[in-house]
Design an enzyme around this catalytic site. Structure first.
Site, PDB file in Angstrom:
ATOM      1  N   CYS A 399      -4.872  -3.216  28.543  1.00  0.00           N
ATOM      2  CA  CYS A 399      -4.952  -2.177  29.570  1.00  0.00           C
ATOM      3  C   CYS A 399      -3.613  -1.473  29.773  1.00  0.00           C
ATOM      4  CB  CYS A 399      -5.462  -2.772  30.877  1.00  0.00           C
ATOM      5  SG  CYS A 399      -4.424  -4.079  31.555  1.00  0.00           S
ATOM      6  N   HIS A 443      -5.038  -5.963  35.830  1.00  0.00           N
ATOM      7  CA  HIS A 443      -5.425  -4.702  35.206  1.00  0.00           C
ATOM      8  C   HIS A 443      -4.414  -3.622  35.573  1.00  0.00           C
ATOM      9  CE1 HIS A 443      -8.227  -2.295  33.031  1.00  0.00           C
ATOM     10  NE2 HIS A 443      -8.577  -1.531  34.057  1.00  0.00           N
ATOM     11  N   ASP A 460      -9.478   5.310  34.569  1.00  0.00           N
ATOM     12  CA  ASP A 460      -9.291   4.025  33.869  1.00  0.00           C
ATOM     13  C   ASP A 460      -9.577   4.240  32.387  1.00  0.00           C
ATOM     14  OD1 ASP A 460      -9.058   1.470  32.997  1.00  0.00           O
ATOM     15  OD2 ASP A 460     -10.459   0.591  34.432  1.00  0.00           O
TER      16      ASP A 460
END
Length: 650
Positions: A399, A443, A460
């Site tokens: 991520c 994250h 995202d």
């Protein structure tokens, strides 16, 4: 050589102390509990062979050397580590001074104090379970030291702890508490904080994910949002140096308007990381004891490292509207030199998309269809142009790779952007009815500021590459995190998962009702029980009176099952125990003459006294018509004086 029961009681004390000390191997320098265990073992050998004890002139230099070693190792003799280490060291040396019964009783008392020390380092249910085991073993040793037969102490120890359990519960609930957690202890400054780092670079979050440690737990007051809506924000990174993102405090003040969204109330329990706790996107207000920084990040007023429980409210799915001045927009567009290919691609997306929304659409489409892979072990990004290397060469990342690349590309296209780190998702525990967020849920995502809306938009890019990452447990979407067994089809059986959930539920309940039972919870309980609106002296006295009833109930039950012994029976029992402490084992089948024969090693005056007492006992025991109750009570009083004198002489 055979041991007397009393000698075996002394050995039981040494064994119990050694057992109680075992958890300290996890929290103190290994050499220290190892040294104390060796000292207890040596003391036991000397006791078994009936050798003399070392002199004080030998023990004092050894004690001084040990304390010096302790100081050189820990640089302190106070505090949690220093105090605990010094206590067990003194306990080890104290064992070489134990000669009389009183000395062994002092060692036992220190052992009971020692049982609480592991809880200063670890307040998990496992530590509590070990505390119960330690109390049982110490109670068993206490009974052995008092002369109980080999078969009875275990059962009596369990009964004693069970009878005292109501009293412990009443005192735990009733006694006034200081503000803060139950086991609030200062942490050593050299200890590293756990959780997310205050900067982000390739590999920083993926390393944290592999630990799979609990981060915090959440209980929603109503239905929980969908997993893909659970974004827990902790920190914002607003500056990029070409490889690492960090927070340099770009905005000192911020005016935010949250539009739309669903109001969600929840209670979060977790350990702050650098005075920060996560809040669900987007929090409405800061809980007591904290404030919202620009970016709607929770910052606690005090630097706390203990587990906290907060209540918060967020608007899930709302629009984060905030005006940025020209200088603020320029700040969120700053980039270091380098990565020319990525800059060119970003300008191309901006040209194709038109406005900010169009840019986001083009960028996510590229990540989705550009052959990118979501992996926990991406190749190293070598060279100064790390974004170019990721976007056009490796195309594999976690991520932080995608968030970093997206934020860079947005800035290169002239769109203010920043990286947000925190957690995404969580696992619902159906047994405990709570959500457990772990380090595997760590994250990073991006927020871009859309000038046409005056709004920070959450983007995202990881979800574009691996949609399953935000819809399900990350363990299922990341093969490297999955536990594979050599048998059973390489999958963890369902019953193992149920046991894990049960253990998590037990830990959550322990955290909520024991470790988290602070002054606030105590006041709520007092109010619920109708004991008062404040925890003052009057309220505590009322609570103690109510608790006394609970304490007396099991005692009354026990007394009804164990009727009071007659004076002659009590006297016989006291004589047996007194002789046992002298190394003379009296069996239940022994009569007065047998007891007298076994007591021939007593000093002459004591033997004469015992002979007279046993003579009177035989007369009253077998000629009951010739004695009155008053005579038996007077005899019992003399037996008590005799036993006390005999113990002092020993």
């Amino acid at each position: 050589m055979s041991f007397s029961l009393f000698r075996q009681g002394e050995m039981a004390v040494l064994l119990a102390l050694g057992l109680v000390m075992l958890p300290l191997f996890l929290h103190l320098p290994v050499w220290l509990p190892g040294l104390v265990l060796a000292m207890l073992l040596l003391r036991g050998i000397l006791q078994q062979r009936q050798h003399g004890l070392p002199s004080l002139w030998l023990l004092l230099p050894l004690l001084g050397l040990s304390v010096c070693g302790l100081w050189l190792n820990l640089n302190t003799l106070i505090g949690r580590e220093g105090g605990a280490a010094l206590l067990i060291l003194l306990l080890g040396f104290k064992s070489f001074e134990a000669r009389q019964l009183r000395d062994w009783q002092v060692l036992l008392a220190l052992g009971f104090f020692l049982t609480a020390i592991p809880l200063l380092f670890d307040q998990s249910p496992l530590s509590a379970l070990w505390l119960v085991v330690s109390l049982l073993v110490l109670t068993w040793a206490m009974l052995r030291l008092s002369g109980c037969a080999v078969q009875t102490p275990a059962k009596v120890a369990v009964q004693a702890l069970a009878l005292s359990l109501p009293l412990m519960l009443v005192l735990f609930v009733v006694m006034p508490r200081l503000p803060g957690p139950l086991w609030s202890m200062p942490h050593e400054q050299h200890q590293a904080a756990t959780g997310l780092s205050d900067s982000m670079e390739p590999g920083s979050i993926s390393q944290l994910v592999q630990h799979n440690e609990p981060a915090f737990s959440v209980v929603f007051d109503g239905p929980a949002p969908a997993p893909e809506q659970l974004y827990w924000r902790i920190m914002i990174f607003d500056d990029f140096d070409g490889r690492r993102w960090q927070n340099v405090g770009g905005l000192s003040r911020e005016t935010v308007r949250l539009q739309g969204g669903e109001r969600i109330r929840y209670r979060l329990t977790g350990k702050p990381t650098r005075s920060r706790l996560p809040l669900l996107d987007y929090p409405l207000a800061a809980p007591p004891g904290g404030g919202l920084e620009p970016g709607h990040l929770l910052k606690l007023a005090n630097d706390q490292e203990d587990v906290l429980r907060i209540s918060a409210e967020s608007l899930v799915g709302s629009h984060y509207q905030s005006e940025l001045s020209r200088s603020d927009q320029d700040f969120y567009r700053r980039l270091p030199p380098g990565n020319p290919a990525s800059r060119q691609l970003a300008l191309q997306w901006r040209s194709q998309g038109g406005d900010g929304i169009g840019f986001v659409r083009e960028a996510l489409l590229h990540f989705r269809l550009g052959g990118f892979a979501y992996t926990l072990s991406p190749p190293l990004l070598e060279g100064d142009n790390s974004i170019d290397a990721f976007m056009f060469s490796t195309r594999q990342g976690f991520c932080e790779h995608y968030a970093s690349a997206f934020a860079f590309m947005a800035r290169a296209a002239g769109i203010p952007s920043r990286v947000v780190s925190g957690y995404q998702g969580g696992q619902f525990n159906p047994l405990g009815h709570f959500w457990q967020v772990r380090s595997t849920d760590a994250h990073a995502w991006v927020e871009v500021w859309l000038a046409e809306r005056g709004e920070w938009l959450r983007v995202d890019p990881t979800a574009a590459v691996a949609p399953e990452r935000v819809r399900q447990d990350p363990v299922r979407s990341i093969p490297a995190l999955q536990t594979q067994l050599p048998v059973l089809g390489r999958q963890v059986p369902a019953w193992v998962l149920q046991v894990q959930q049960g253990w998590q539920a037990a830990g959550f309940a322990w955290q909520q009702w024991v470790v988290g039972y602070d002054a606030t919870r105590q006041l709520s309980l007092y109010r619920w029980l109708g004991l008062g609106d404040v925890v003052d002296t009057a309220a505590v006295m009322r609570a103690l009176l109510c608790g006394a009833v609970l304490v007396c109930l099991p005692l009354l039950w026990w007394w009804r099952r164990h009727p009071e012994r007659l004076p002659l029976q009590q006297g016989r029992m006291l004589l047996e125990r007194a002789l046992l402490r002298q190394g003379m084992v009296i069996l239940p089948s022994d009569g007065p003459l047998d007891m007298l024969n076994k007591a021939r090693k007593l000093p002459t005056p004591a033997y004469a006294q015992l002979k007279q007492l046993l003579k009177e006992y035989a007369a009253m025991r077998y000629q009951q018509a010739a004695c009155s109750p008053q005579q038996t009570r007077l005899w019992l009083r003399r037996v008590r004086h005799f036993c006390a004198d005999l113990t002092r002489r020993k």
